[in-house]
Design a protein around this motif. Structure first.
Motif, PDB file in Angstrom:
ATOM      1  N   GLY A  40       0.810  -1.218   0.000  1.00 48.20           N
ATOM      2  CA  GLY A  40       0.000   0.000   0.000  1.00 48.20           C
ATOM      3  C   GLY A  40       0.842   1.266   0.000  1.00 48.20           C
ATOM      4  N   GLN A  41       2.118   1.137  -0.319  1.00 46.20           N
ATOM      5  CA  GLN A  41       2.990   2.309  -0.312  1.00 46.20           C
ATOM      6  C   GLN A  41       3.154   2.874  -1.714  1.00 46.20           C
ATOM      7  OE1 GLN A  41       6.628   0.989   1.561  1.00 46.20           O
ATOM      8  NE2 GLN A  41       5.901   1.693   3.539  1.00 46.20           N
ATOM      9  N   ILE A  42       3.168   4.210  -1.771  1.00 44.67           N
ATOM     10  CA  ILE A  42       3.514   4.885  -3.018  1.00 44.67           C
ATOM     11  C   ILE A  42       4.772   5.698  -2.753  1.00 44.67           C
ATOM     12  CG2 ILE A  42       1.146   4.924  -3.867  1.00 44.67           C
ATOM     13  CD1 ILE A  42       1.020   7.904  -3.163  1.00 44.67           C
ATOM     14  N   THR A  43       5.693   5.630  -3.684  1.00 43.72           N
ATOM     15  CA  THR A  43       6.939   6.375  -3.581  1.00 43.72           C
ATOM     16  C   THR A  43       6.946   7.392  -4.704  1.00 43.72           C
ATOM     17  OG1 THR A  43       8.038   4.457  -2.631  1.00 43.72           O
ATOM     18  CG2 THR A  43       9.452   6.202  -3.513  1.00 43.72           C
ATOM     19  N   VAL A  44       7.007   8.654  -4.322  1.00 44.40           N
ATOM     20  CA  VAL A  44       6.905   9.749  -5.280  1.00 44.40           C
ATOM     21  C   VAL A  44       8.237  10.478  -5.364  1.00 44.40           C
ATOM     22  CG1 VAL A  44       5.671  11.862  -5.871  1.00 44.40           C
ATOM     23  CG2 VAL A  44       4.462  10.019  -4.693  1.00 44.40           C
ATOM     24  N   THR A  45       8.729  10.641  -6.583  1.00 52.21           N
ATOM     25  CA  THR A  45       9.932  11.421  -6.823  1.00 52.21           C
ATOM     26  C   THR A  45       9.499  12.727  -7.478  1.00 52.21           C
ATOM     27  OG1 THR A  45      11.218   9.400  -7.140  1.00 52.21           O
ATOM     28  CG2 THR A  45      12.196  11.453  -7.950  1.00 52.21           C
ATOM     29  N   SER A  46       9.939  13.834  -6.892  1.00 54.80           N
ATOM     30  CA  SER A  46       9.520  15.146  -7.378  1.00 54.80           C
ATOM     31  C   SER A  46      10.702  16.101  -7.412  1.00 54.80           C
ATOM     32  CB  SER A  46       8.408  15.703  -6.485  1.00 54.80           C
ATOM     33  OG  SER A  46       8.843  15.764  -5.141  1.00 54.80           O
ATOM     34  N   GLN A  47      10.490  17.214  -8.105  1.00 56.18           N
ATOM     35  CA  GLN A  47      11.534  18.220  -8.248  1.00 56.18           C
ATOM     36  C   GLN A  47      11.767  18.975  -6.951  1.00 56.18           C
ATOM     37  OE1 GLN A  47      10.158  20.572 -11.524  1.00 56.18           O
ATOM     38  NE2 GLN A  47      10.100  18.830 -12.893  1.00 56.18           N
ATOM     39  N   ARG A  48      10.743  19.036  -6.110  1.00 58.03           N
ATOM     40  CA  ARG A  48      10.825  19.737  -4.822  1.00 58.03           C
ATOM     41  C   ARG A  48       9.836  19.063  -3.869  1.00 58.03           C
ATOM     42  NH1 ARG A  48       7.947  22.033  -8.469  1.00 58.03           N
ATOM     43  NH2 ARG A  48       5.908  22.919  -8.101  1.00 58.03           N
ATOM     44  N   PRO A  49       9.920  19.323  -2.566  1.00 63.11           N
ATOM     45  CA  PRO A  49       8.951  18.717  -1.650  1.00 63.11           C
ATOM     46  C   PRO A  49       7.515  19.079  -2.053  1.00 63.11           C
ATOM     47  CG  PRO A  49      10.755  19.719  -0.432  1.00 63.11           C
ATOM     48  CD  PRO A  49      10.917  20.131  -1.874  1.00 63.11           C
ATOM     49  N   LEU A  50       6.638  18.097  -1.987  1.00 60.84           N
ATOM     50  CA  LEU A  50       5.238  18.311  -2.366  1.00 60.84           C
ATOM     51  C   LEU A  50       4.426  18.761  -1.168  1.00 60.84           C
ATOM     52  CD1 LEU A  50       4.682  15.136  -4.542  1.00 60.84           C
ATOM     53  CD2 LEU A  50       5.157  17.457  -5.329  1.00 60.84           C
ATOM     54  N   ASP A  51       3.393  19.522  -1.438  1.00 63.33           N
ATOM     55  CA  ASP A  51       2.449  19.933  -0.403  1.00 63.33           C
ATOM     56  C   ASP A  51       1.659  18.686   0.009  1.00 63.33           C
ATOM     57  OD1 ASP A  51       0.409  20.958   1.147  1.00 63.33           O
ATOM     58  OD2 ASP A  51      -0.348  22.321  -0.381  1.00 63.33           O
ATOM     59  N   PRO A  52       1.738  18.292   1.283  1.00 63.98           N
ATOM     60  CA  PRO A  52       1.012  17.098   1.723  1.00 63.98           C
ATOM     61  C   PRO A  52      -0.494  17.170   1.430  1.00 63.98           C
ATOM     62  CG  PRO A  52       2.523  17.839   3.427  1.00 63.98           C
ATOM     63  CD  PRO A  52       2.520  18.889   2.359  1.00 63.98           C
ATOM     64  N   ALA A  53      -1.067  18.354   1.475  1.00 63.65           N
ATOM     65  CA  ALA A  53      -2.487  18.511   1.173  1.00 63.65           C
ATOM     66  C   ALA A  53      -2.773  18.172  -0.292  1.00 63.65           C
ATOM     67  CB  ALA A  53      -2.956  19.926   1.494  1.00 63.65           C
ATOM     68  N   ALA A  54      -1.857  18.493  -1.181  1.00 59.38           N
ATOM     69  CA  ALA A  54      -2.037  18.184  -2.606  1.00 59.38           C
ATOM     70  C   ALA A  54      -1.980  16.681  -2.830  1.00 59.38           C
ATOM     71  CB  ALA A  54      -0.979  18.887  -3.439  1.00 59.38           C
ATOM     72  N   VAL A  55      -1.070  16.006  -2.141  1.00 59.69           N
ATOM     73  CA  VAL A  55      -0.970  14.549  -2.277  1.00 59.69           C
ATOM     74  C   VAL A  55      -2.226  13.900  -1.703  1.00 59.69           C
ATOM     75  CG1 VAL A  55       0.351  12.497  -1.659  1.00 59.69           C
ATOM     76  CG2 VAL A  55       1.547  14.631  -2.201  1.00 59.69           C
ATOM     77  N   ARG A  56      -2.667  14.355  -0.543  1.00 64.09           N
ATOM     78  CA  ARG A  56      -3.878  13.813   0.088  1.00 64.09           C
ATOM     79  C   ARG A  56      -5.089  14.012  -0.832  1.00 64.09           C
ATOM     80  NH1 ARG A  56      -4.806  12.063   4.894  1.00 64.09           N
ATOM     81  NH2 ARG A  56      -2.903  12.971   5.721  1.00 64.09           N
ATOM     82  N   ALA A  57      -5.209  15.198  -1.426  1.00 67.88           N
ATOM     83  CA  ALA A  57      -6.336  15.483  -2.321  1.00 67.88           C
ATOM     84  C   ALA A  57      -6.295  14.585  -3.555  1.00 67.88           C
ATOM     85  CB  ALA A  57      -6.329  16.956  -2.723  1.00 67.88           C
ATOM     86  N   ALA A  58      -5.111  14.342  -4.096  1.00 69.68           N
ATOM     87  CA  ALA A  58      -4.984  13.485  -5.277  1.00 69.68           C
ATOM     88  C   ALA A  58      -5.366  12.051  -4.952  1.00 69.68           C
ATOM     89  CB  ALA A  58      -3.557  13.552  -5.817  1.00 69.68           C
ATOM     90  N   VAL A  59      -4.912  11.556  -3.816  1.00 73.12           N
ATOM     91  CA  VAL A  59      -5.258  10.191  -3.402  1.00 73.12           C
ATOM     92  C   VAL A  59      -6.758  10.089  -3.143  1.00 73.12           C
ATOM     93  CG1 VAL A  59      -4.936   8.445  -1.593  1.00 73.12           C
ATOM     94  CG2 VAL A  59      -2.948   9.663  -2.531  1.00 73.12           C
ATOM     95  N   ASP A  60      -7.324  11.111  -2.486  1.00 71.79           N
ATOM     96  CA  ASP A  60      -8.777  11.131  -2.248  1.00 71.79           C
ATOM     97  C   ASP A  60      -9.538  11.126  -3.571  1.00 71.79           C
ATOM     98  OD1 ASP A  60      -8.438  11.153   0.499  1.00 71.79           O
ATOM     99  OD2 ASP A  60      -8.828  13.297   0.726  1.00 71.79           O
ATOM    100  N   GLU A  61      -9.085  11.903  -4.530  1.00 72.64           N
ATOM    101  CA  GLU A  61      -9.751  11.989  -5.842  1.00 72.64           C
ATOM    102  C   GLU A  61      -9.742  10.629  -6.541  1.00 72.64           C
ATOM    103  OE1 GLU A  61     -11.852  13.570  -8.967  1.00 72.64           O
ATOM    104  OE2 GLU A  61     -11.415  14.553  -7.067  1.00 72.64           O
ATOM    105  N   ALA A  62      -8.685   9.862  -6.312  1.00 75.64           N
ATOM    106  CA  ALA A  62      -8.599   8.520  -6.899  1.00 75.64           C
ATOM    107  C   ALA A  62      -9.517   7.530  -6.180  1.00 75.64           C
ATOM    108  CB  ALA A  62      -7.159   8.027  -6.852  1.00 75.64           C
ATOM    109  N   GLY A  63      -9.996   7.919  -4.987  1.00 78.45           N
ATOM    110  CA  GLY A  63     -10.934   7.063  -4.261  1.00 78.45           C
ATOM    111  C   GLY A  63     -10.320   6.286  -3.110  1.00 78.45           C
ATOM    112  N   TYR A  64      -9.146   6.724  -2.652  1.00 76.30           N
ATOM    113  CA  TYR A  64      -8.443   6.008  -1.593  1.00 76.30           C
ATOM    114  C   TYR A  64      -8.079   6.984  -0.482  1.00 76.30           C
ATOM    115  CZ  TYR A  64      -8.544   2.923  -5.479  1.00 76.30           C
ATOM    116  OH  TYR A  64      -8.999   2.193  -6.537  1.00 76.30           O
ATOM    117  N   GLU A  65      -7.459   6.442   0.564  1.00 79.67           N
ATOM    118  CA  GLU A  65      -7.156   7.266   1.738  1.00 79.67           C
ATOM    119  C   GLU A  65      -5.665   7.280   2.013  1.00 79.67           C
ATOM    120  OE1 GLU A  65      -8.167   7.537   6.507  1.00 79.67           O
ATOM    121  OE2 GLU A  65      -9.073   5.955   5.304  1.00 79.67           O
ATOM    122  N   LEU A  66      -5.108   8.477   2.114  1.00 80.12           N
ATOM    123  CA  LEU A  66      -3.709   8.636   2.511  1.00 80.12           C
ATOM    124  C   LEU A  66      -3.679   8.548   4.030  1.00 80.12           C
ATOM    125  CD1 LEU A  66      -0.827   9.346   1.506  1.00 80.12           C
ATOM    126  CD2 LEU A  66      -1.384  11.712   2.006  1.00 80.12           C
TER     127      LEU A  66
END
Length: 69
Positions: A40-66
């Motif tokens: 159940g782990q996702i590993t994200v590589t990004s150019q800079r640290p991501l806003d945790p709220a943006a990641v949570r919103a994206a996971v929620d939009e997909a229908g799952y829970e961070l």
């Protein structure tokens, strides 16, 4: 480059992996996403640290829970 691992609850199949990958991958600055369905782990590589709220919103939009970053 920044690599962050998140714990996602509710993924059970390949469709789940695709949905989470698409939503999180659409966040600006994300270069790569790896999803481990077994853990159940996702590993994200990004150019800079991501806003945790943006990641949570994206996971929620997909229908799952961070549940942890």
């Amino acid at each position: 480059m920044v690599t962050t691992t998140y714990q996602v609850q509710g993924m059970t199949c390949g469709h789940c992996v695709s949905a989470v990958s698409a939503e999180v991958g659409a966040i600006p600055g994300v270069d790569d996403i790896q999803v481990d369905l077994a853990t159940g782990q996702i590993t994200v590589t990004s150019q800079r640290p991501l806003d945790p709220a943006a990641v949570r919103a994206a996971v929620d939009e997909a229908g799952y829970e961070l549940v942890a970053a």
